[in-house]
Design a protein around this motif. Structure first.
Motif, PDB file in Angstrom:
ATOM      1  N   GLN A  93       0.867  -1.167   0.000  1.00 51.94           N
ATOM      2  CA  GLN A  93       0.000   0.000   0.000  1.00 51.94           C
ATOM      3  C   GLN A  93       0.907   1.220   0.000  1.00 51.94           C
ATOM      4  OE1 GLN A  93      -2.068   1.280   3.539  1.00 51.94           O
ATOM      5  NE2 GLN A  93      -3.911   1.746   2.364  1.00 51.94           N
ATOM      6  N   GLY A  94       0.598   2.167  -0.861  1.00 52.88           N
ATOM      7  CA  GLY A  94       1.419   3.368  -0.942  1.00 52.88           C
ATOM      8  C   GLY A  94       0.699   4.583  -0.383  1.00 52.88           C
ATOM      9  N   GLY A  95       1.325   5.732  -0.583  1.00 51.33           N
ATOM     10  CA  GLY A  95       0.759   6.991  -0.094  1.00 51.33           C
ATOM     11  C   GLY A  95       1.685   7.670   0.882  1.00 51.33           C
ATOM     12  N   HIS A  96       1.368   8.909   1.199  1.00 50.61           N
ATOM     13  CA  HIS A  96       2.198   9.677   2.130  1.00 50.61           C
ATOM     14  C   HIS A  96       2.053   9.130   3.551  1.00 50.61           C
ATOM     15  CE1 HIS A  96       2.878  12.300  -1.153  1.00 50.61           C
ATOM     16  NE2 HIS A  96       1.699  12.889  -1.124  1.00 50.61           N
ATOM     17  N   MET A  97       3.118   9.259   4.318  1.00 48.02           N
ATOM     18  CA  MET A  97       3.117   8.739   5.675  1.00 48.02           C
ATOM     19  C   MET A  97       1.989   9.330   6.524  1.00 48.02           C
ATOM     20  SD  MET A  97       5.456   6.416   6.188  1.00 48.02           S
ATOM     21  CE  MET A  97       5.813   6.430   7.952  1.00 48.02           C
ATOM     22  N   SER A 151       6.067   5.507  -0.740  1.00 46.37           N
ATOM     23  CA  SER A 151       6.133   4.099  -0.329  1.00 46.37           C
ATOM     24  C   SER A 151       5.472   3.866   1.024  1.00 46.37           C
ATOM     25  CB  SER A 151       7.585   3.619  -0.293  1.00 46.37           C
ATOM     26  OG  SER A 151       8.340   4.343   0.657  1.00 46.37           O
ATOM     27  N   GLY A 152       5.255   4.953   1.774  1.00 40.67           N
ATOM     28  CA  GLY A 152       4.505   4.867   3.012  1.00 40.67           C
ATOM     29  C   GLY A 152       4.948   3.755   3.943  1.00 40.67           C
ATOM     30  N   ARG A 192       1.122  -9.246  -9.110  1.00 40.27           N
ATOM     31  CA  ARG A 192      -0.129  -8.532  -8.810  1.00 40.27           C
ATOM     32  C   ARG A 192       0.012  -7.692  -7.548  1.00 40.27           C
ATOM     33  NH1 ARG A 192      -4.919 -12.758  -8.746  1.00 40.27           N
ATOM     34  NH2 ARG A 192      -6.134 -10.828  -8.798  1.00 40.27           N
ATOM     35  N   ILE A 193       1.224  -7.228  -7.264  1.00 44.73           N
ATOM     36  CA  ILE A 193       1.471  -6.488  -6.035  1.00 44.73           C
ATOM     37  C   ILE A 193       0.589  -5.241  -5.925  1.00 44.73           C
ATOM     38  CG2 ILE A 193       3.366  -5.135  -7.047  1.00 44.73           C
ATOM     39  CD1 ILE A 193       3.217  -6.491  -3.430  1.00 44.73           C
ATOM     40  N   ALA A 194       0.272  -4.616  -7.062  1.00 46.88           N
ATOM     41  CA  ALA A 194      -0.573  -3.425  -7.036  1.00 46.88           C
ATOM     42  C   ALA A 194      -2.029  -3.757  -6.741  1.00 46.88           C
ATOM     43  CB  ALA A 194      -0.473  -2.663  -8.361  1.00 46.88           C
ATOM     44  N   GLU A 195      -2.363  -5.057  -6.724  1.00 44.90           N
ATOM     45  CA  GLU A 195      -3.726  -5.498  -6.431  1.00 44.90           C
ATOM     46  C   GLU A 195      -3.816  -6.127  -5.041  1.00 44.90           C
ATOM     47  OE1 GLU A 195      -5.190  -8.039  -9.602  1.00 44.90           O
ATOM     48  OE2 GLU A 195      -3.753  -7.127 -10.978  1.00 44.90           O
ATOM     49  N   SER A 196      -2.928  -5.728  -4.154  1.00 39.46           N
ATOM     50  CA  SER A 196      -2.890  -6.333  -2.823  1.00 39.46           C
ATOM     51  C   SER A 196      -4.191  -6.170  -2.044  1.00 39.46           C
ATOM     52  CB  SER A 196      -1.739  -5.726  -2.008  1.00 39.46           C
ATOM     53  OG  SER A 196      -0.490  -6.053  -2.556  1.00 39.46           O
ATOM     54  N   GLU A 197      -4.957  -5.121  -2.342  1.00 42.29           N
ATOM     55  CA  GLU A 197      -6.211  -4.894  -1.622  1.00 42.29           C
ATOM     56  C   GLU A 197      -7.173  -6.064  -1.731  1.00 42.29           C
ATOM     57  OE1 GLU A 197      -7.484  -2.493   0.308  1.00 42.29           O
ATOM     58  OE2 GLU A 197      -5.721  -1.185   0.306  1.00 42.29           O
ATOM     59  N   ARG A 198      -6.975  -6.913  -2.736  1.00 43.31           N
ATOM     60  CA  ARG A 198      -7.886  -8.049  -2.930  1.00 43.31           C
ATOM     61  C   ARG A 198      -7.823  -9.034  -1.768  1.00 43.31           C
ATOM     62  NH1 ARG A 198      -3.177  -9.461  -5.418  1.00 43.31           N
ATOM     63  NH2 ARG A 198      -2.604 -11.681  -5.449  1.00 43.31           N
ATOM     64  N   VAL A 199      -6.709  -9.009  -1.011  1.00 43.05           N
ATOM     65  CA  VAL A 199      -6.571  -9.945   0.113  1.00 43.05           C
ATOM     66  C   VAL A 199      -6.565  -9.210   1.451  1.00 43.05           C
ATOM     67  CG1 VAL A 199      -5.372 -11.686  -1.251  1.00 43.05           C
ATOM     68  CG2 VAL A 199      -4.042  -9.916  -0.090  1.00 43.05           C
ATOM     69  N   ALA A 215       0.039   6.225  -6.036  1.00 49.10           N
ATOM     70  CA  ALA A 215       1.130   5.290  -5.737  1.00 49.10           C
ATOM     71  C   ALA A 215       0.849   3.911  -6.314  1.00 49.10           C
ATOM     72  CB  ALA A 215       1.342   5.204  -4.232  1.00 49.10           C
ATOM     73  N   LEU A 216      -0.403   3.461  -6.215  1.00 49.67           N
ATOM     74  CA  LEU A 216      -0.778   2.166  -6.767  1.00 49.67           C
ATOM     75  C   LEU A 216      -0.624   2.146  -8.282  1.00 49.67           C
ATOM     76  CD1 LEU A 216      -3.930   1.244  -4.662  1.00 49.67           C
ATOM     77  CD2 LEU A 216      -1.769   0.005  -4.714  1.00 49.67           C
ATOM     78  N   GLU A 217      -1.008   3.241  -8.920  1.00 50.68           N
ATOM     79  CA  GLU A 217      -0.866   3.330 -10.377  1.00 50.68           C
ATOM     80  C   GLU A 217       0.601   3.264 -10.775  1.00 50.68           C
ATOM     81  OE1 GLU A 217      -2.861   6.948 -11.317  1.00 50.68           O
ATOM     82  OE2 GLU A 217      -4.866   6.044 -11.298  1.00 50.68           O
TER      83      GLU A 217
END
Length: 273
Positions: A93-97, A151-152, A192-199, A215-217
C-alpha cells in the motif's frame, strides 16, 4: 546448501507472483513442497502446476501467529522436516506517511514483518534441532533498502523485514547453526502487487486517498515493465546454493545503495530521482 532434491520447502504467498515462481522452481529441483496462502484457488493452481512431486497446501494468514504455528506443526508432522523456508507473503500500500491510518500500518506490518517473525518463531527452532543444512529466504524487496516518496508504510515494513533477516542470520551464526539466511530484494517484478487490496481483511479496510491511488498506479506500471518472477526464483535458488545473504535483482541497486550510504554519511537526505 547444495543438494535440494528430496528435501522439503515451505513457501508462503505461493498463490501467485514470486511465490508461485519459487514453488515451481523448487519443485523442478526435486523438493517436496508445502505451499501456503490466503488465496485458496491460487495456491491450488500453483500446486497443480508444480507437477508430479509431493505438494501439500495450507490456507494460512501469516499475520496470525496461531495460523503459522499450525502450518509449522503440519509440516513437521506430515513431512518430517523443513529444509528451505521461503517467507514470501507480502502486500503493498502506498501513499504519504501522514495519510496512512492505524489500520494501514497494522495490515502492512502484520503481513510483511510479523509474517516473517511468526515463521521464525514457529519454524527456526525445529530447523535448528534437525541439525541439517537449511536455508531461510525472506522476500524483502528493494523497498527494504530505499524509502522512496509514496512508499509509506510499505518501506517501513520492508526495512524492518531486512533488519529481522540480518539479525536472524547473525544469531544463527553466533550459535553455530547450520541454517543460512537470504534477504531477497527484487525491484519491479511482473506480479499482482498493485492489487494487494484483494486480500486485505475487511476489519482492516481503509478509505483510499488520492496519493494512495497515484502510488498504486505507479507501482502497477513498474510491475508491468518488470522482470519475470521466474528470474527472481532463479536468483533465490542460486543464493541458497551459494549461501548469499543479500540478493539484488539488478546491479544498479548496488550502485544506488553505495550512493545512499555516502549521502547519509554526509548528513544529507538521499535523492532517488
Amino acid at each position: 546448501m547444495r543438494e535440494l532434491v528430496g528435501k522439503v520447502a515451505v513457501v508462503t504467498g505461493a498463490a501467485s507472483g514470486i511465490g508461485r515462481a519459487l514453488a515451481l522452481r523448487l519443485a523442478a529441483e526435486g523438493m517436496t513442497l508445502m505451499l501456503a496462502d490466503v488465496d485458496h484457488g491460487g495456491v491450488a493452481e500453483t500446486a497443480a502446476l508444480a507437477g508430479d512431486g509431493k505438494v501439500l497446501t495450507q490456507i494460512t494468514d501469516v499475520s496470525d501467529a496461531a495460523a503459522v504455528a499450525h502450518l509449522a506443526n503440519r509440516c513437521f508432522g506430515e513431512l518430517g522436516a523443513v529444509h528451505v523456508l521461503c517467507n514470501n507473503a507480502g502486500v503493498f500500500q502506498g501513499g504519504h506517511m501522514w495519510t496512512r491510518g492505524e489500520e494501514d500500518f497494522a495490515w502492512l506490518l502484520g503481513v510483511n514483518l510479523w509474517g516473517v517473525l511468526h515463521a521464525v518463531h514457529a519454524f527456526v527452532p525445529r530447523m535448528i534441532e534437525q541439525d541439517t543444512e537449511g536455508h531461510i529466504v525472506n522476500t524483502v524487496s528493494v523497498a527494504g533498502l530505499f524509502a522512496v516518496s509514496g512508499s509509506g508504510g510499505y518501506a517501513l515494513s520492508k526495512h524492518a523485514a531486512l533488519a529481522a533477516s540480518q539479525a536472524l542470520a547473525q544469531d544463527l551464526a553466533t550459535v553455530g547453526a547450520k541454517l543460512r539466511v537470504t534477504a531477497l530484494c527484487p525491484g519491479a517484478v511482473r506480479t499482482r502487487i498493485a492489487e494487494s487490496e484483494r486480500v486485505r481483511p475487511s476489519v482492516l479496510a481503509g478509505s483510499p486517498t488520492q496519493d494512495e491511488v497515484e502510488a498504486l498506479e505507479q507501482v502497477g506500471r513498474a510491475a508491468a515493465g518488470g522482470i519475470e518472477p521466474s528470474e527472481v526464483a532463479d536468483l533465490a535458488v542460486q543464493a541458497i546454493r551459494e549461501e548469499r545473504f543479500l540478493v539484488l535483482s539488478d546491479p544498479k541497486y548496488a550502485a544506488r545503495l553505495r550512493l545512499q550510504t555516502e549521502t547519509l554519511l554526509t548528513g544529507n537526505l538521499p535523492s532517488y530521482q
